[in-house]
Design a protein around this motif. Sequence first.
Motif, PDB file in Angstrom:
ATOM      1  N   GLY A  84       0.823  -1.218   0.000  1.00  0.00           N
ATOM      2  CA  GLY A  84       0.000   0.000   0.000  1.00  0.00           C
ATOM      3  C   GLY A  84       0.848   1.255   0.000  1.00  0.00           C
ATOM      4  O   GLY A  84       0.573   2.217  -0.729  1.00  0.00           O
ATOM      5  N   LEU A  85       1.922   1.282   0.810  1.00  0.00           N
ATOM      6  CA  LEU A  85       2.827   2.431   0.857  1.00  0.00           C
ATOM      7  C   LEU A  85       3.515   2.631  -0.481  1.00  0.00           C
ATOM      8  O   LEU A  85       3.641   3.759  -0.984  1.00  0.00           O
ATOM      9  N   PHE A  86       3.967   1.523  -1.091  1.00  0.00           N
ATOM     10  CA  PHE A  86       4.615   1.602  -2.394  1.00  0.00           C
ATOM     11  C   PHE A  86       3.663   2.147  -3.448  1.00  0.00           C
ATOM     12  O   PHE A  86       4.024   3.023  -4.248  1.00  0.00           O
ATOM     13  N   SER A  87       2.417   1.639  -3.459  1.00  0.00           N
ATOM     14  CA  SER A  87       1.467   2.048  -4.496  1.00  0.00           C
ATOM     15  C   SER A  87       0.974   3.476  -4.287  1.00  0.00           C
ATOM     16  O   SER A  87       0.570   4.132  -5.245  1.00  0.00           O
ATOM     17  N   ASP A  88       0.991   3.981  -3.030  1.00  0.00           N
ATOM     18  CA  ASP A  88       0.666   5.389  -2.811  1.00  0.00           C
ATOM     19  C   ASP A  88       1.710   6.289  -3.464  1.00  0.00           C
ATOM     20  O   ASP A  88       1.388   7.356  -3.997  1.00  0.00           O
ATOM     21  N   LYS A  89       2.965   5.856  -3.413  1.00  0.00           N
ATOM     22  CA  LYS A  89       4.039   6.645  -4.008  1.00  0.00           C
ATOM     23  C   LYS A  89       4.152   6.408  -5.510  1.00  0.00           C
ATOM     24  O   LYS A  89       4.464   7.323  -6.280  1.00  0.00           O
ATOM     25  N   ARG A  90       3.934   5.152  -5.909  1.00  0.00           N
ATOM     26  CA  ARG A  90       4.069   4.803  -7.322  1.00  0.00           C
ATOM     27  C   ARG A  90       2.999   3.777  -7.687  1.00  0.00           C
ATOM     28  O   ARG A  90       3.255   2.579  -7.708  1.00  0.00           O
ATOM     29  N   PRO A  91       1.778   4.214  -7.966  1.00  0.00           N
ATOM     30  CA  PRO A  91       0.704   3.276  -8.314  1.00  0.00           C
ATOM     31  C   PRO A  91       1.094   2.386  -9.491  1.00  0.00           C
ATOM     32  O   PRO A  91       1.581   2.864 -10.512  1.00  0.00           O
ATOM     33  N   THR A  92       0.889   1.080  -9.331  1.00  0.00           N
ATOM     34  CA  THR A  92       1.303   0.099 -10.336  1.00  0.00           C
ATOM     35  C   THR A  92       0.160  -0.866 -10.605  1.00  0.00           C
ATOM     36  O   THR A  92      -0.029  -1.845  -9.862  1.00  0.00           O
ATOM     37  N   PRO A  93      -0.647  -0.643 -11.640  1.00  0.00           N
ATOM     38  CA  PRO A  93      -1.781  -1.523 -11.920  1.00  0.00           C
ATOM     39  C   PRO A  93      -1.395  -2.990 -12.116  1.00  0.00           C
ATOM     40  O   PRO A  93      -2.190  -3.884 -11.799  1.00  0.00           O
ATOM     41  N   ALA A  94      -0.169  -3.248 -12.605  1.00  0.00           N
ATOM     42  CA  ALA A  94       0.244  -4.629 -12.875  1.00  0.00           C
ATOM     43  C   ALA A  94       0.316  -5.473 -11.610  1.00  0.00           C
ATOM     44  O   ALA A  94       0.341  -6.713 -11.689  1.00  0.00           O
ATOM     45  N   ILE A  95       0.348  -4.830 -10.436  1.00  0.00           N
ATOM     46  CA  ILE A  95       0.385  -5.589  -9.189  1.00  0.00           C
ATOM     47  C   ILE A  95      -0.826  -6.507  -9.072  1.00  0.00           C
ATOM     48  O   ILE A  95      -0.739  -7.614  -8.522  1.00  0.00           O
ATOM     49  N   LEU A  96      -1.961  -6.081  -9.604  1.00  0.00           N
ATOM     50  CA  LEU A  96      -3.196  -6.853  -9.459  1.00  0.00           C
ATOM     51  C   LEU A  96      -3.101  -8.240 -10.102  1.00  0.00           C
ATOM     52  O   LEU A  96      -3.280  -9.252  -9.417  1.00  0.00           O
ATOM     53  N   PRO A  97      -2.808  -8.359 -11.414  1.00  0.00           N
ATOM     54  CA  PRO A  97      -2.693  -9.713 -11.972  1.00  0.00           C
ATOM     55  C   PRO A  97      -1.485 -10.484 -11.454  1.00  0.00           C
ATOM     56  O   PRO A  97      -1.538 -11.715 -11.333  1.00  0.00           O
ATOM     57  N   ILE A  98      -0.381  -9.786 -11.139  1.00  0.00           N
ATOM     58  CA  ILE A  98       0.793 -10.478 -10.617  1.00  0.00           C
ATOM     59  C   ILE A  98       0.472 -11.141  -9.276  1.00  0.00           C
ATOM     60  O   ILE A  98       0.867 -12.283  -9.006  1.00  0.00           O
ATOM     61  N   GLY A  99      -0.256 -10.423  -8.425  1.00  0.00           N
ATOM     62  CA  GLY A  99      -0.636 -10.987  -7.139  1.00  0.00           C
ATOM     63  C   GLY A  99      -1.451 -12.257  -7.278  1.00  0.00           C
ATOM     64  O   GLY A  99      -1.230 -13.242  -6.556  1.00  0.00           O
ATOM     65  N   MET A 100      -2.388 -12.268  -8.216  1.00  0.00           N
ATOM     66  CA  MET A 100      -3.191 -13.463  -8.427  1.00  0.00           C
ATOM     67  C   MET A 100      -2.330 -14.613  -8.949  1.00  0.00           C
ATOM     68  O   MET A 100      -2.627 -15.789  -8.716  1.00  0.00           O
ATOM     69  N   GLY A 101      -1.238 -14.288  -9.644  1.00  0.00           N
ATOM     70  CA  GLY A 101      -0.296 -15.315 -10.082  1.00  0.00           C
ATOM     71  C   GLY A 101       0.358 -16.016  -8.896  1.00  0.00           C
ATOM     72  O   GLY A 101       0.569 -17.240  -8.914  1.00  0.00           O
ATOM     73  N   PHE A 102       0.688 -15.262  -7.841  1.00  0.00           N
ATOM     74  CA  PHE A 102       1.220 -15.868  -6.623  1.00  0.00           C
ATOM     75  C   PHE A 102       0.195 -16.806  -5.991  1.00  0.00           C
ATOM     76  O   PHE A 102       0.533 -17.893  -5.504  1.00  0.00           O
ATOM     77  N   THR A 103      -1.072 -16.384  -6.001  1.00  0.00           N
ATOM     78  CA  THR A 103      -2.132 -17.211  -5.431  1.00  0.00           C
ATOM     79  C   THR A 103      -2.263 -18.517  -6.189  1.00  0.00           C
ATOM     80  O   THR A 103      -2.413 -19.599  -5.590  1.00  0.00           O
ATOM     81  N   LEU A 104      -2.225 -18.451  -7.516  1.00  0.00           N
ATOM     82  CA  LEU A 104      -2.294 -19.663  -8.335  1.00  0.00           C
ATOM     83  C   LEU A 104      -1.147 -20.614  -7.985  1.00  0.00           C
ATOM     84  O   LEU A 104      -1.351 -21.831  -7.844  1.00  0.00           O
ATOM     85  N   THR A 105       0.051 -20.066  -7.836  1.00  0.00           N
ATOM     86  CA  THR A 105       1.204 -20.888  -7.483  1.00  0.00           C
ATOM     87  C   THR A 105       1.006 -21.575  -6.139  1.00  0.00           C
ATOM     88  O   THR A 105       1.318 -22.768  -5.976  1.00  0.00           O
ATOM     89  N   GLY A 106       0.462 -20.825  -5.163  1.00  0.00           N
ATOM     90  CA  GLY A 106       0.224 -21.395  -3.847  1.00  0.00           C
ATOM     91  C   GLY A 106      -0.753 -22.560  -3.883  1.00  0.00           C
ATOM     92  O   GLY A 106      -0.551 -23.589  -3.217  1.00  0.00           O
TER      93      GLY A 106
END
Length: 422
Positions: A84-106
């Motif tokens: 959240g702190l990182f995205s407040d300083k530098r919003p990065t839309p790609a975080i959304l699909p990348i995060g779901m990729g971690f979930t799939l791996t788990g």
Amino acid sequence: MTTKSATKKEAGQSLPLPGPQAKGTVFAILIAISFVHLFNDSIQSVIPAIFPILKESMSLSYTQIGWISFAINFTASIMQPVIGLFSDKRPTPAILPIGMGFTLTGMLLLAYAADYKAVLIAVIFVGLGSAAFHPEGSRVSHMAAGPRRGLAQSIFQVGGNAGQSLAPMLTSWIFIPLGQFGAIWFTGIAAAGIVVQSFIARWYGNVLRTEGYARKKAAARQMKPEVRNRIMFAMVVLILLVFVRSWYSTSVGSYYSFYLMEVFKMPLADAQLYIFLFLGAGALGTFFGGPLADRFGKRNMIFLSMVLAAPLALLLPYANQFWTAILLPIIGFIMLSSFSITVVYAQMLVPGKIGTVSGLITGLAFGLGGVGALVLGNWIDKVGITNIMFLCGFLPLLGILTFLLPTDKTLNRWAEENGAEV
């Protein structure tokens, strides 16, 4: 000037934009992010859903089950404020699909986990995916809210709570017949989530390119020093209330099925149905809580959600099987009606730090729930599950501390004095 206007028009042809260009609530995006929240938290609910299976197949103690819950929740709680702190300083839309990729791996690792350590590694990946999603998902909800912040946050959060409520049903439908390998089916849900997240990320990127959002973001960074101490105190009180709600919800979601099996001699499938009643009613409460808070005030709804649930929580350990089925959904509806409201209230406390604040509050909800699962599991091993369920009934009484929070009117006045928009 003409070229710039044309570019904005082209960017908004297929995706709606908020801010000055579209001041209304963007329901298409809210529904999409709510569905992804449903996907994310239904996958995350696999972890408590599989507890009874893992306890039997790997001969785990309640403390070891607590460590599994702690692993996923603590990972999410630590990383959510960071993201959240990182995205407040530098919003990065790609975080959304990348995060779901971690979930799939788990989920893939969990399906094939051969021992206790492998299960811990798998749930950490799921926790990282959840950590990436929640602060950015809350930011998307905030962007698409227009003037209806409570409703927007409720639409976003109801997807998550609905996903969490599926945990007991997943145990009955998937893990009892298929065992641990049933987790493989959730890789398909994660893949669908990646597709939807890509659509949302495109909209999110278009929003970041609008001048209106940039102006609002810059204005929200201002804060007068004289109100900071009062805001910090209010945030501590709010965190304590999140702590109380998380511990009580964890006591029911993670361990109450074992309590029902011990006290009423229920089979696992029947016990899981009772947990579904609590969590499912909580999802409904989450949805209705936001619009009610828009009408009657955020602080008032937080107070009512705790105080009205307290006497029912105290009665629950004394209830027979019939009244347990009545009380659990009522408690879930009332207590979890403030789930989305605490996030909106925190955003009002600290305007302009949407990602950081959302990550902090939802991250704490996960983290404190994980700590609660670990501590409660250890206590249950020592003094028995009946005694711990009785003690947990006293937790909602701490909701009286809500009176220490500033009113909504005070928060709006602070924001106006400091030139911020809440």
